[in-house]
Write a protein that holds these residues in place. Structure first.
Motif, mmCIF file in Angstrom:
data_model
loop_
_atom_site.group_PDB
_atom_site.id
_atom_site.type_symbol
_atom_site.label_atom_id
_atom_site.label_comp_id
_atom_site.label_asym_id
_atom_site.label_seq_id
_atom_site.Cartn_x
_atom_site.Cartn_y
_atom_site.Cartn_z
ATOM 1 N N HIS A 1 0.685 -1.256 0.026
ATOM 2 C CA HIS A 1 -0.059 0.086 -0.159
ATOM 3 C C HIS A 1 0.755 1.307 0.219
ATOM 4 O O HIS A 1 0.363 2.366 0.371
ATOM 5 C CB HIS A 1 -1.022 0.016 1.350
ATOM 6 C CG HIS A 1 -1.929 -1.267 1.353
ATOM 7 N ND1 HIS A 1 -2.503 -1.659 -0.001
ATOM 8 C CD2 HIS A 1 -2.264 -2.238 2.490
ATOM 9 C CE1 HIS A 1 -3.261 -2.850 0.507
ATOM 10 N NE2 HIS A 1 -2.917 -3.027 1.697
ATOM 11 N N VAL A 2 2.101 1.018 -0.488
ATOM 12 C CA VAL A 2 3.191 2.221 -0.590
ATOM 13 C C VAL A 2 3.258 2.476 -1.916
ATOM 14 O O VAL A 2 3.635 1.443 -2.789
ATOM 15 C CB VAL A 2 4.361 2.266 0.119
ATOM 16 C CG1 VAL A 2 5.214 3.259 -0.290
ATOM 17 C CG2 VAL A 2 3.991 2.071 1.578
ATOM 18 N N ARG A 3 2.865 3.762 -2.566
ATOM 19 C CA ARG A 3 3.099 4.142 -3.954
ATOM 20 C C ARG A 3 4.438 4.730 -3.928
ATOM 21 O O ARG A 3 4.546 5.954 -3.470
ATOM 22 C CB ARG A 3 2.251 5.200 -4.247
ATOM 23 C CG ARG A 3 0.805 4.543 -4.667
ATOM 24 C CD ARG A 3 -0.260 5.651 -5.033
ATOM 25 N NE ARG A 3 -1.570 4.787 -5.226
ATOM 26 C CZ ARG A 3 -2.676 5.642 -4.994
ATOM 27 N NH1 ARG A 3 -2.767 6.728 -4.479
ATOM 28 N NH2 ARG A 3 -3.972 4.671 -5.104
ATOM 29 N N PRO A 4 5.599 4.131 -4.501
ATOM 30 C CA PRO A 4 6.754 4.698 -4.447
ATOM 31 C C PRO A 4 7.021 5.841 -5.251
ATOM 32 O O PRO A 4 6.340 6.055 -6.203
ATOM 33 C CB PRO A 4 7.600 3.495 -5.015
ATOM 34 C CG PRO A 4 6.766 2.494 -5.606
ATOM 35 C CD PRO A 4 5.402 2.827 -5.292
ATOM 36 N N ARG A 5 7.969 6.754 -4.802
ATOM 37 C CA ARG A 5 8.224 7.789 -5.676
ATOM 38 C C ARG A 5 8.710 7.439 -7.176
ATOM 39 O O ARG A 5 9.604 6.712 -7.239
ATOM 40 C CB ARG A 5 9.443 8.711 -4.932
ATOM 41 C CG ARG A 5 9.786 10.044 -5.610
ATOM 42 C CD ARG A 5 11.005 10.745 -4.991
ATOM 43 N NE ARG A 5 11.301 11.948 -5.509
ATOM 44 C CZ ARG A 5 12.173 12.053 -6.552
ATOM 45 N NH1 ARG A 5 12.668 11.012 -6.813
ATOM 46 N NH2 ARG A 5 12.379 13.274 -6.881
ATOM 47 N N GLY A 6 8.056 8.227 -8.159
ATOM 48 C CA GLY A 6 8.258 8.035 -9.466
ATOM 49 C C GLY A 6 7.640 6.713 -10.034
ATOM 50 O O GLY A 6 7.973 6.579 -11.099
#
Length: 404
Positions: A133-138
């Motif tokens: 549930h983490v949208r990584p940077r980029g």
């Protein structure tokens, strides 16, 4: 001059058309349907930080190795409002969708999987997986990445990503300018009261709509009388406006009152061809006046619209960097069709589906090229090649869709 087959006429016309390379920079909100002139590069990274994809609790997965782990909630992070501290061992942050993941956290425990305890404490009710549930940077795109390529026909999805890339304006190819000129002493505009020898000018409106629908801009030169000086003045207006295409409606034949062709020639037009082996639309004229394409369409309304579909539409789309529309499909005849002569016929027809899903084409009984009502009620045009034999009902036949 012999009648030219439709396929050869179209091939000639498009072979001598060059896409417009001039570029306009326009507001993002005005760019729907326009063609991107350069690659569009992201001006920032999206998302610009590791972001939460869910409402819940940000934590470090190592602090919850099993269901039932307890953590202390030390703050809150929401979209537009980051938590400014750093998580230490055994700590978590209440977080909402879109918020930056705090320093020290690498996972999100969704709120349904957390049990609230007394004080600022929670207990995990579900396994915590690192990175979940983490949208990584980029994850979407990175600064400097070419996300949209030159030649893209911009639609709602492209405009959305262009906005997210931080572009308020876009470079697009300039639209072709198409000057439309109706000629004839018998014509008066809609709303006027014609006398007993006059009719309402209708072709301009259908042709102009087709031009706009295919990426062009219209310069309406109005109606001019059958006088060389009036036609010449209208041609000069098209030149002054730097039109890429001049479309004349009517008057392209060589009768005593058909002065368009002779006036254009006097102005320097090079006539490429005139008269096509088709019905309706035989008097079509194609030429060039310097850098300006000239299409002389027939005066009969249906002939004007059919030739616009076959010749004007692909010309404009090529000039505008747009792909050619694929209007031709295969269907079957609803009834017998007689053998054809030396001209390719385009028969107005209703289209339905039979029980097997085949496209069934029923030609109207009357096909006179002045009958606009039948064209408006038609779905397609049955294409009958020159010298085609009689066709029985149920035979395969090509169809040109009026509304693809």
């Amino acid at each position: 001059m012999a009648l030219l087959p439709v396929s050869e006429a179209k091939k000639w016309l498009l072979a001598h058309a060059t896409p417009i390379e001039a570029v306009d920079t326009i507001a993002l909100g005005d760019a729907d349907g326009r063609v991107l002139a350069t690659d569009l590069v992201a001006r920032l990274t999206q998302p610009p930080f590791d972001a939460s994809a869910m409402d819940g609790y940000a934590l470090n997965a190592s602090d919850a190795p099993a269901i039932g782990a307890e953590l202390t909630v030390i703050g809150t992070a929401a979209a537009g409002h980051a938590f400014e501290g750093t998580l230490n061992k055994g700590e978590s942050v209440r977080i909402f969708t879109g918020a930056p993941v705090p320093e020290g956290a690498d996972s999100i425990l969704i709120q349904e999987d957390a049990e609230k305890l007394e004080g600022d404490r929670i207990r995990t009710k579900f396994e915590v997986v690192k990175g979940r549930h983490v949208r990584p940077r980029g994850q979407d795109f990175a600064e400097g990445e070419a996300v949209l390529r030159s030649g893209t026909v911009l639609d709602f999805s492209h405009l959305t990503v262009a906005a997210a890339m931080n572009h308020a304006a876009l470079p697009v190819y300039r639209r072709p300018r198409v000057a439309v000129l109706a000629t004839g002493d018998e014509l008066v505009p809609p709303g006027a009261k014609p006398d007993k020898a006059q009719i309402i000018a209708s072709n301009t409106f259908g042709v102009s709509a087709l031009v706009r629908d295919n990426g062009g801009e219209v310069l309406d030169l109005g109606i001019v009388r059958d006088r060389p000086e009036d036609i010449t003045a209208a041609i000069d207006k098209a030149h002054a406006a730097k039109a890429e295409v001049l479309v004349t409606l009517g008057g392209a034949s060589v009768g005593d009152h058909d002065l368009v062709q002779s006036t254009l020639k006097a102005a320097g037009m090079e006539l490429d061809f005139w008269r096509i082996a088709m019905r309706p639309g035989k008097p079509l004229m194609v030429g060039a006046l310097g850098d300006m394409h000239v299409l002389g369409l027939p005066g009969n309304p249906v002939a004007s619209l059919v030739t616009s579909l076959l010749f004007l539409e692909p010309l404009i789309r090529k000039l505008a960097h747009l792909p050619e529309r694929r209007r031709e499909v295969q269907g079957i005849t609803a009834h017998r069709l007689a053998a054809n002569d030396q001209r390719q016929d385009y028969l107005r027809a209703r289209l339905t589906r039979d029980r097997d899903g085949n496209l069934l084409a029923e030609a109207f009984g009357k096909q006179d090229s002045s009958m606009m009502k039948i064209f408006a009620h038609s779905d397609g045009l049955i294409i009958r090649p020159a010298h085609a034999p009689e066709l029985p009902a149920g035979a395969p036949c090509p169809i040109l869709l009026i509304r693809p």
